[in-house]
Design an enzyme around this catalytic site. Structure first.
Site, PDB file in Angstrom:
ATOM      1  N   HIS A 117       1.057  -1.135   0.017  1.00  0.00           N
ATOM      2  CA  HIS A 117      -0.144  -0.043   0.010  1.00  0.00           C
ATOM      3  C   HIS A 117       1.078   1.233  -0.018  1.00  0.00           C
ATOM      4  O   HIS A 117       2.042   1.084   0.509  1.00  0.00           O
ATOM      5  CB  HIS A 117      -0.840   0.019   1.339  1.00  0.00           C
ATOM      6  N   ASP A 194       3.099  -4.985   8.087  1.00  0.00           N
ATOM      7  CA  ASP A 194       1.798  -3.944   7.850  1.00  0.00           C
ATOM      8  C   ASP A 194       0.526  -5.045   7.928  1.00  0.00           C
ATOM      9  O   ASP A 194       0.227  -5.929   7.213  1.00  0.00           O
ATOM     10  CB  ASP A 194       1.754  -3.519   6.503  1.00  0.00           C
ATOM     11  N   GLN A 197      -4.698  -5.697   6.619  1.00  0.00           N
ATOM     12  CA  GLN A 197      -5.790  -6.515   5.959  1.00  0.00           C
ATOM     13  C   GLN A 197      -5.431  -7.635   6.722  1.00  0.00           C
ATOM     14  O   GLN A 197      -6.597  -8.756   6.507  1.00  0.00           O
ATOM     15  CB  GLN A 197      -5.485  -6.777   4.727  1.00  0.00           C
ATOM     16  N   LYS A 220     -10.500  -1.458   9.848  1.00  0.00           N
ATOM     17  CA  LYS A 220     -10.354  -2.691   9.043  1.00  0.00           C
ATOM     18  C   LYS A 220     -11.038  -3.983   9.747  1.00  0.00           C
ATOM     19  O   LYS A 220     -11.689  -4.989   9.320  1.00  0.00           O
ATOM     20  CB  LYS A 220      -9.176  -3.126   8.457  1.00  0.00           C
ATOM     21  N   CYS A 358      -4.901   2.521  -3.709  1.00  0.00           N
ATOM     22  CA  CYS A 358      -3.492   3.128  -3.205  1.00  0.00           C
ATOM     23  C   CYS A 358      -2.383   2.040  -3.194  1.00  0.00           C
ATOM     24  O   CYS A 358      -1.462   1.813  -2.439  1.00  0.00           O
ATOM     25  CB  CYS A 358      -3.725   3.221  -1.747  1.00  0.00           C
TER      26      CYS A 358
END
Length: 400
Positions: A117, A194, A197, A220, A358
């Site tokens: 991202h 990261d 998700q 999220k 993104c």
């Protein structure tokens, strides 16, 4: 039963029942999260940590309980390793400026992947501009997976930091982050993951992964927007200077010097998003009660059904065709702009995302400007995938 916990799914759009397939952008909230936020504002609306009156003490207890819930959710070793942030973007920037910037210089390298991202690209480009370091990229393959075979060539004595996404927001691909972390640690290179998700879809154990940092975005994972957690190994957080200065992150201030507070307060300057943090804790409790193993199982059922149904749509191209992925489908219909598809199927009540998500480098790799993206949660149903397919057929018939 779990679907019934989400009142937002009962909405209608253009007079039709909502089919919400934009969960990678932001998920819906269960009633328990809404209630937790409302309870704070209705019954203990006060600032935290600084008051001796009852409302402040109640708010502080709820806020710190939320920190402990998040610690349990991702299996961190200590609550001191859990820093409240606004989301993954702030978490990455905090690590970039407070940990990495002072550890790299000209000739050094920071390694990311092609699937990142923008919030896990731009902060590292800024650090490289500030220090003279160079950004390196793990390449991707046509199926959307990373070319892990290149790791041995990419990680060297010049590599000072690795930052990689766990699950691609654009393609749903689940990256082998444990393998990447292990290879990096062979060279004593710290790693940030990261987890924007991954937290809603996977059982996360930061101790088992052995990552040095892990970021979580609340919105999220069914929590309020503007909430999140940065996990960091305590040894790293102890060595890092504060990123923001102000109240709460100090133990003593004079005009001559400031003595900083201990963890986690050192990184939490100012009045935080108290309601958001409390809601984040409620979301963590909801996920643990639902059972991440059950969510993973449901995700795979939806992924298999979605792949089978979408592949029947004439003229469709699906990006990210790997076995190990979340129920996220990036696709285009031949001859039709993604924005036109999104607009038309919205009138059928179907909410998807269109654009580059993104992740411009991913779609540059595929030679397209962007895609449609249907991203599912465990509360979605097979019938909603059917409605998506029917809506796509209507869009195709209308535009071609």
């Amino acid at each position: 039963m779990l679907r019934e916990a989400f009142p937002g799914l009962n909405n209608t759009v253009h007079g039709k029942p909502l089919v919400y397939l934009d969960n990678a952008a932001t998920a819906q909230r269960p009633q328990t999260v809404i209630d937790a936020v409302n309870n704070y504002y209705l019954h203990c609306n006060a600032n935290i940590h600084r008051g001796v009156h009852s409302l402040s003490e109640q708010a502080t207890e709820l806020y710190e309980q939320a920190r402990m819930s998040m610690q349990k959710l991702i299996n961190a070793n200590s609550h001191r390793e859990m820093i409240f942030v606004r989301g993954c973007t702030e978490g990455v920037n905090l690590v970039a400026q407070a940990f990495v910037r002072n550890r790299v210089g000209a000739g050094d390298e920071i390694l990311i992947s092609h699937l990142e991202h923008h919030s896990n690209i731009v902060p590292w480009q800024i650090v490289c501009e500030q220090t003279g370091a160079e950004l390196k990229v793990i390449p991707m393959l046509q199926d959307g997976s990373l070319d892990i075979s290149q790791l041995d060539n990419l990680i060297s004595e010049r590599t000072k930091f690795v930052s990689v996404v766990h699950v691609s927001n654009a393609l749903g691909v689940i990256n082998p982050v444990k393998e990447i972390i292990a290879k990096a640690h062979q060279h004593d290179v710290p790693v940030l993951v990261d987890g924007a998700q991954s937290t809603p879809h996977l059982q996360i154990d930061v101790q088992d992964l052995d990552c040095d940092f892990y970021t979580v975005s609340g919105h999220k994972m069914y929590a309020p927007t503007g909430s999140g957690i940065l996990y960091g190994k305590e040894k790293h957080l102890d060595d890092m200077p504060p990123w923001h200065g102000g109240g709460e992150m100090i133990s003593k201030v004079t005009f001559e010097e400031t003595i900083y507070n201990g963890l986690p307060a050192k990184f939490e300057a100012g009045t935080p998003n108290i309601a958001g943090g409390i809601g984040l804790g409620a979301a963590a409790e909801f996920l643990m009660q639902a059972g991440l193993e059950n969510i993973e199982r449901r995700d795979q059922e939806l992924k298999a059904y979605g792949e089978a149904k979408l592949s029947q749509v004439e003229g469709i191209t699906i990006y990210g065709n790997v076995a190990d992925k979340a129920p996220v489908f990036a696709f285009n219909l031949e001859g039709i702009h993604a924005h036109d598809i999104g607009t038309i199927i919205d009138h059928e009540g179907v909410a998807i995302r269109t654009g580059h998500h993104c992740t411009m480098p991913i779609f540059q790799f595929y030679g397209v400007a962007g895609s449609c993206r249907a991203s599912l949660s465990f509360y979605n149903q097979e019938t909603e995938i059917d409605q998506l397919v029917d809506a796509l057929q209507k869009a195709r018939n209308l535009l071609l």
